[in-house]
Each structure stands twice: as C-alpha cells, then as structure tokens.
Design a protein around this motif. Structure first.
Motif, PDB file in Angstrom:
ATOM      1  N   CYS A   1       9.214  25.372 -48.894  1.00 33.92           N
ATOM      2  CA  CYS A   1       8.072  25.472 -48.927  1.00 33.92           C
ATOM      3  C   CYS A   1       7.684  24.413 -50.022  1.00 33.92           C
ATOM      4  N   LEU A   2       6.834  23.618 -50.870  1.00 30.19           N
ATOM      5  CA  LEU A   2       6.452  22.287 -51.116  1.00 30.19           C
ATOM      6  C   LEU A   2       7.286  22.925 -52.728  1.00 30.19           C
TER       7      LEU A   2
ATOM      8  N   CYS B   1       9.040  31.136 -53.616  1.00 27.65           N
ATOM      9  CA  CYS B   1       9.440  29.472 -54.036  1.00 27.65           C
ATOM     10  C   CYS B   1      10.488  29.002 -54.430  1.00 27.65           C
ATOM     11  N   SER B   2      11.430  28.938 -53.816  1.00 33.64           N
ATOM     12  CA  SER B   2      12.061  28.049 -54.841  1.00 33.64           C
ATOM     13  C   SER B   2      14.233  27.699 -54.362  1.00 33.64           C
ATOM     14  N   GLY B   3      13.184  26.269 -55.441  1.00 31.07           N
ATOM     15  CA  GLY B   3      14.583  25.024 -54.536  1.00 31.07           C
ATOM     16  C   GLY B   3      14.078  24.571 -52.767  1.00 31.07           C
ATOM     17  N   GLY B   4      12.713  25.046 -52.891  1.00 30.24           N
ATOM     18  CA  GLY B   4      12.477  23.908 -51.855  1.00 30.24           C
ATOM     19  C   GLY B   4      12.323  25.199 -50.260  1.00 30.24           C
ATOM     20  N   SER B   5      12.993  25.994 -51.179  1.00 27.18           N
ATOM     21  CA  SER B   5      12.540  27.692 -49.369  1.00 27.18           C
ATOM     22  C   SER B   5      12.240  28.682 -50.227  1.00 27.18           C
ATOM     23  N   MET B   6      11.232  29.394 -48.865  1.00 32.00           N
ATOM     24  CA  MET B   6      11.325  30.685 -49.412  1.00 32.00           C
ATOM     25  C   MET B   6      12.470  31.800 -49.537  1.00 32.00           C
ATOM     26  N   LYS B   7      12.597  32.602 -50.902  1.00 33.28           N
ATOM     27  CA  LYS B   7      13.799  33.648 -50.954  1.00 33.28           C
ATOM     28  C   LYS B   7      13.415  35.216 -50.735  1.00 33.28           C
ATOM     29  N   ALA B   8      14.440  35.853 -50.322  1.00 29.11           N
ATOM     30  CA  ALA B   8      14.152  36.926 -50.095  1.00 29.11           C
ATOM     31  C   ALA B   8      14.694  37.997 -51.636  1.00 29.11           C
ATOM     32  N   GLU B   9      13.812  38.364 -51.838  1.00 28.72           N
ATOM     33  CA  GLU B   9      14.083  38.907 -52.843  1.00 28.72           C
ATOM     34  C   GLU B   9      13.778  40.643 -52.493  1.00 28.72           C
TER      35      GLU B   9
END
Length: 128
Positions: free
Chosen positions: A83-84, A104-112
């Motif tokens: 992600c941007l 979006c966290s640190g340039g990538s999509m993270k699952a929660e």
C-alpha cells in the motif's frame, strides 16, 4: 559534431529510459503522480520518490485514461499487499474473512483479527 550526437542520445536515453525502450521497474526513481500499468491488474505508482508495484483488483483494474495516465482501482486488498505511504493507517474489512480488518502499516496491508468487521455509516466497526 557527428561524434557528439551518439553520446548525447545515449545520455538522453539514460535520463528518459521509458522513451528509449526500457520499461519502468519497481524501485526506479519517479515524480509525484507518475504511474504505469504493468498489466490489467498491476500498476507501478510513485510513492516517496520511487516506483512501487501495487495490485489493482478493483472493478476497473489498471487502465489508461484519455490523457494516457495510468489509473489503478485498488478496492480488494489482501493481507500482505503493498500500500502507499499516503494510505498509512487506512483500513477496510477483509472481503474474504468477516472477522478480519486490513490496515495499511509500514507499506503493506496487515491483518487484524476481530469479531465481525462491518462498515456502518461510512465507519468501520471491528471489535477485538
């Protein structure tokens, strides 16, 4: 004068690699707003001065508009997708898992993980 022309053309090709047949690649330097379709479902988009490969899984994928500029429809992010930086902290419910939020966290999509991710009146609700 004729010896200078090939050197000048070689320097111009290095400066404008896309105009001389070299396709842009992830990591190449770029200007804000610059973007290219790699395929109908992937785009290279300028993020922080370098090109970043993004998935365009939305309804229109990656296409060129009337001006020839690339347009990427994001929409269907998946965990691990890039992600941007301008999307930092943006979130959406995971289309493939109703008990998961993607952020979006640190340039990538993270699952929660959560209990029943939903959008209500434009706001995402996701109970931990």
């Amino acid at each position: 004068m004729s010896r200078r022309l090939p050197l000048l053309m070689a320097a111009l090709c290095l400066a404008l690699s896309t105009a001389c047949g070299s396709d842009p690649e992830a990591g190449d330097s770029c200007s804000v707003g610059e973007g290219y379709c790699q395929s109908s479902s992937e785009a290279l988009v300028c993020d922080g001065g370098s090109l970043k490969l993004l998935n365009c899984r939305g309804a229109n994928g990656c296409s060129k508009d009337d001006d020839g500029d690339a347009t990427c429809t994001f929409g269907d992010f998946r965990a691990g997708d890039p992600c941007l930086s301008t999307q930092e902290n943006a979130a959406q419910c995971d289309a493939s898992n109703a008990n998961q939020l993607l952020r979006c966290s640190g340039g990538s999509m993270k699952a929660e993980a959560c209990k029943g991710c939903a959008v209500q009146s434009g706001t995402i609700t996701c109970q931990p």
